[in-house]
Design a protein around this motif. Structure first.
Motif: not given
Length: 174
Positions: A124, A27, A126, A31, A99, A101
């Protein structure tokens, strides 16, 4: 700079942890994340290695793809995120996005903590599937509530940390 925060889940590089790290790498590469903060302290007293070191070890040759920062003092999800935010702020990283995780078990907790702790960033969460015992799912609601209170109330956060350390210590003496 696009930063990824990788929550650690133990110091044993079992197939579940390896699969999780592989998903994170895939990922993060797709990204274009520049920096990964690997999180997790020494969660087992007899072990000298930290969860962050285990994550880095599992990454193997993929470590060269990213600028790595090690957050090696946390022993809970709340502290993974608190200490990572402190790392970002003390190093004055020019962060464009964050991000975070985690595994699906802890998604709701991480989501709530992200809203509380990373509201100043474009952030965000994930999550990746990781098989966990059923009873762990039942514990997530009270843990989420306690850690969210700890995120906004420093004295309560310190109390949670003391309790977690005492629980870990009593488990190790059994």
């Amino acid at each position: 700079m696009n930063v990824g925060i990788v929550c650690g889940y133990g110091i044993v590089a079992d197939e579940r942890l390896v699969a999780y790290v592989r998903c994170v790498i895939e990922y993060a590469s797709a990204h274009q994340l520049d920096t990964l903060i690997l999180c997790g302290g020494q969660t087992i007293r007899e072990e000298k290695r930290t969860e962050a070191e285990t994550l880095r070890e599992i990454m193997g040759d993929d470590v060269v793809r990213f600028h790595l920062l090690m957050e090696e003092t946390s022993i809970s999800t709340l502290h993974n995120l608190l200490y990572s935010r402190q790392l970002i702020e003390t190093r004055r990283l020019p962060v464009k996005s964050v991000t975070i995780f985690c595994d699906t078990l802890r998604f709701m907790k991480v989501f709530c903590l992200t809203k509380l702790l990373f509201h100043a960033y474009s952030a965000q969460v994930v999550s990746f599937q990781r098989k966990e015992p059923l009873f762990m799912y039942a514990l997530q609601l009270p843990f989420t509530l306690l850690q969210c209170v700890g995120a906004v109330c420093p004295p309560f956060e310190r109390l949670l940390l003391r309790c977690r350390k005492l629980a870990a210590k009593s488990q190790q003496t059994r």
